[in-house]
Every structure is written in structure tokens, then in C-alpha cells.
Scaffold this motif. Structure first.
Motif, mmCIF file in Angstrom:
data_model
loop_
_atom_site.group_PDB
_atom_site.id
_atom_site.type_symbol
_atom_site.label_atom_id
_atom_site.label_comp_id
_atom_site.label_asym_id
_atom_site.label_seq_id
_atom_site.Cartn_x
_atom_site.Cartn_y
_atom_site.Cartn_z
ATOM 1 N N GLU A 61 0.835 -1.004 -0.209
ATOM 2 C CA GLU A 61 -0.119 0.592 0.042
ATOM 3 C C GLU A 61 0.895 0.760 -0.106
ATOM 4 O OE1 GLU A 61 -2.485 0.865 3.497
ATOM 5 O OE2 GLU A 61 -2.652 2.130 3.144
ATOM 6 N N THR A 91 -0.458 10.731 -1.865
ATOM 7 C CA THR A 91 -1.686 9.063 -2.539
ATOM 8 C C THR A 91 -2.471 9.256 -3.550
ATOM 9 O OG1 THR A 91 -2.165 8.287 -0.140
ATOM 10 C CG2 THR A 91 -3.676 7.378 -1.405
ATOM 11 N N SER A 141 0.915 8.945 -5.990
ATOM 12 C CA SER A 141 1.772 7.894 -6.067
ATOM 13 C C SER A 141 0.354 6.411 -7.014
ATOM 14 C CB SER A 141 1.542 7.131 -4.812
ATOM 15 O OG SER A 141 2.726 7.549 -3.773
ATOM 16 N N TYR A 142 -0.895 6.536 -6.422
ATOM 17 C CA TYR A 142 -1.571 5.863 -7.685
ATOM 18 C C TYR A 142 -1.994 5.857 -8.588
ATOM 19 C CZ TYR A 142 -2.093 2.648 -3.441
ATOM 20 O OH TYR A 142 -1.334 1.727 -2.883
ATOM 21 N N SER A 163 0.552 4.269 -10.217
ATOM 22 C CA SER A 163 0.665 2.540 -10.138
ATOM 23 C C SER A 163 -0.274 1.768 -11.538
ATOM 24 C CB SER A 163 -0.671 2.278 -9.063
ATOM 25 O OG SER A 163 -1.957 2.658 -9.631
ATOM 26 N N LYS A 191 -9.935 1.823 -10.131
ATOM 27 C CA LYS A 191 -9.485 1.274 -9.127
ATOM 28 C C LYS A 191 -8.197 1.816 -8.651
ATOM 29 C CE LYS A 191 -6.936 -1.409 -7.104
ATOM 30 N NZ LYS A 191 -5.252 -1.681 -8.066
ATOM 31 N N VAL A 192 -8.052 3.258 -9.248
ATOM 32 C CA VAL A 192 -7.055 4.433 -8.540
ATOM 33 C C VAL A 192 -8.100 4.716 -7.944
ATOM 34 C CG1 VAL A 192 -5.737 6.745 -9.124
ATOM 35 C CG2 VAL A 192 -6.010 4.559 -10.489
ATOM 36 N N CYS A 229 -8.429 2.590 -4.212
ATOM 37 C CA CYS A 229 -7.463 2.624 -3.584
ATOM 38 C C CYS A 229 -7.225 4.036 -2.984
ATOM 39 C CB CYS A 229 -6.576 3.024 -4.275
ATOM 40 S SG CYS A 229 -5.504 1.375 -5.079
ATOM 41 N N ILE A 230 -7.391 5.752 -3.620
ATOM 42 C CA ILE A 230 -7.361 6.932 -2.507
ATOM 43 C C ILE A 230 -7.879 6.330 -1.929
ATOM 44 C CG2 ILE A 230 -7.596 9.111 -2.931
ATOM 45 C CD1 ILE A 230 -6.882 8.791 -6.107
ATOM 46 N N ASP A 250 -7.989 -6.567 -8.252
ATOM 47 C CA ASP A 250 -6.888 -6.267 -8.880
ATOM 48 C C ASP A 250 -6.484 -7.212 -9.731
ATOM 49 O OD1 ASP A 250 -5.831 -7.460 -6.741
ATOM 50 O OD2 ASP A 250 -4.202 -7.139 -6.851
#
Length: 275
Positions: A18, A105, A108-109, A112, A209-210, A213-214, A228
DNA sequence: CCCCAGGTCGTCA
DNA sequence: TGACGACATGGG
């Protein structure tokens, strides 16, 4: 400084994929978090913590590792919802979702996308070394993740030089939007999960997806759950469901407000077993 | 040289 | 909506 902890495993939490801004050195995890460098190791029910900045350190560590969240009762609730994943829950004992800085975050994502954990980490580190503030701690230099202002004049070409690849364009646009207030990360705290998804996904480079995650990692919205390849493999093996939309419905119906935590357990379980 | 990695976008039906 | 290729880069 010592902090007493219960139902917590530092290693499985910090290495879960993470959070990207840490390294392991001589028994300690060195974590770069917001404005400081934090050195931490676990000794049974205690964390041994050091930092270049002791101000509010205990609160910051507790907040980051979600040590005030009652994972034991959450796990009991999940078991009642689905006893078939008892082995996964047992395997995840001590794991906690970390509360990551919002802007970090977000960026970064976005990085990703179609990327590997190790490569994401490299990109995020390069961003920090090139644009973040330098902190000296125990005779070593560490670089904070840059603020939106520190990234104000970065160009798409600069980001491509840091090997962000095709993601550079979206990241550059996002930095501008944050600086111009087009996207205000502080508004999301008070939004419903559904509104927050819509708010984030208006922007290019943020898909389902992103966004999930956030919302899970920076806002602790536990009803947000990134699906995922690893989670898909578990759902196929155990429940014979392959279609992503059906997986989404299944998870939501079965695990409800704890879907994000369950999915992190599954993600860790599948990744660890496969190693 | 192939495939995959904490996917998303644009396009076309 | 749903399927499908393109997209940069690094590692196995």
C-alpha cells in the motif's frame, strides 16, 4: 519512544504494497511520512519509535497505523459474514490499513496504473528526491514527498525523465488542478463514498481502481475496495466468479462496510502465498 | 522475444 | 454498455 500495540504486526502492514515510502535498515523500518522521518521496529506488544521530529510523534504513529481502529471486532464481524475465509483472516492477523497522506496517495496511485509495486516505489522516490524537501536524520539524507506547490513548475517532460511514462501527462494535469483548486482533496472527507468516487473519476488518469485505492488508503473509506488481478484470482478459485462487475456486487453484498479491509486481506494473502 | 505489473483512455460497434 | 488496442518502463 515506546508505544503499546495490540493486534498489530508492523512488518505485514508496512510491506503490504500500500505504502511506498519506506526502507528496511538494520532491523528498523524507516518511514517518510508527511513532514518527517520515522524509524520504527516492533518488539512484541511495543513499537520502538524514533524520529527527527518528536512533536506529536505518538499521535502521528497511532494515526498512521490505524492503531485506534478495533480490528479484532472488525475481524469477528467479517467472520460472521463469511466463515469460508477464516484462513485468510487468520493469515492477516495484525495487518492494518495505513492512513496515507492525501496528495501523496493521489499521485502515487496515478503512477500505479499498469505498473509494478517496485517500479511505483522507484518513481515516487525520484519525485521526492528531485522536488521534495531534504531531511537530515542520523547523518543520512531523506526526501519528503513534494507538496503541490513544490511541483508547480514541473513539466510533463520532466516527469517523463523520471520514467513515469505515459502517466506523466495525467500527473502533470493533476498537479495543476490541485494547485488551482479544481480538485480539492480536503472536500472528500465529508463526502459519501459514492460522491467521492464521482468527484475523483471526473479527472483523467483516475479510473475505478485508482479512485478506490485513494479512498481506502487516504480516507479510510472501508467500503471502497480495489479489485485487481490478485483478488480476481481468489474470487475465481473460491467462488467461481470471474466477471469483474459480478465480483464487485458479490463483495459489496457480502462484506458491506468492511469490503476494503477484506479485499486487502485477500490481496496480501494471494500475493504472499504466491511468493 | 514473450508476458506481466495494485489500469485508463479513446474508439468503434 | 462492452470489447479492444495503445500506452512507457522494468523485470522475469
Amino acid at each position: 519512544m515506546r508505544i503499546e500495540v495490540l493486534d498489530f504486526d508492523l512488518k505485514s502492514s508496512i510491506t503490504s504494497g500500500e505504502f511506498f515510502r519506506y526502507e528496511f535498515d538494520d532491523g528498523y523500518y524507516i518511514i517518510i511520512l508527511n513532514d518527517r522521518v520515522i524509524k520504527v521496529k516492533q518488539d512484541n506488544n511495543y513499537l520502538i519509535v524514533e524520529s527527527n521530529n518528536l512533536n506529536n510523534l505518538k499521535e502521528i504513529v497511532i494515526d498512521f497505523f490505524s492503531l485506534n481502529v478495533d480490528y479484532k471486532s472488525i475481524n469477528d464481524s467479517i467472520l460472521i459474514m463469511d466463515n469460508e475465509i477464516k484462513d485468510i483472516i487468520d493469515n492477516s492477523y495484525g495487518f492494518r490499513i495505513q492512513k496515507m497522506p492525501k496528495f501523496e496517495t493521489l499521485i502515487s496511485y496515478m503512477i500505479s496504473i499498469n505498473n509494478s509495486v517496485s517500479n511505483i516505489k522507484k518513481c515516487v522516490d525520484k519525485l521526492s528526491i528531485n522536488y521534495g524537501k531534504c531531511i537530515m536524520f542520523e547523518n543520512k539524507n531523506y526526501y519528503l514527498f513534494p507538496t503541490p506547490k513544490e511541483l508547480k513548475d514541473v513539466t510533463e517532460s520532466d516527469l517523463r525523465d523520471l520514467k513515469l511514462g505515459f502517466r506523466a501527462k495525467y500527473v502533470k494535469e493533476m498537479i495543476d488542478k490541485v494547485n488551482n483548486g479544481v480538485l480539492d482533496l480536503n472536500l472528500i472527507d465529508d463526502m459519501s463514498t459514492s460522491d467521492a468516487f464521482n468527484y475523483l473519476m471526473e479527472h483523467k488518469g483516475i479510473g475505478l481502481k485508482v479512485a478506490s485505492c485513494i479512498l481506502l488508503f487516504a480516507y479510510q473509506k472501508y467500503d471502497s475496495y480495489p479489485i485487481d488481478v490478485w483478488v480476481k484470482r481468489i474470487m475465481k478459485e473460491r467462488y467461481y466468479i470471474e466477471d469483474t462487475n459480478k465480483i464487485k456486487d458479490f463483495i459489496n453484498e457480502r462484506y458491506g462496510k468492511y469490503s476494503g479491509i477484506v479485499i486487502q486481506y485477500m490481496f496480501n494473502y494471494k500475493r504472499n502465498i504466491s511468493k
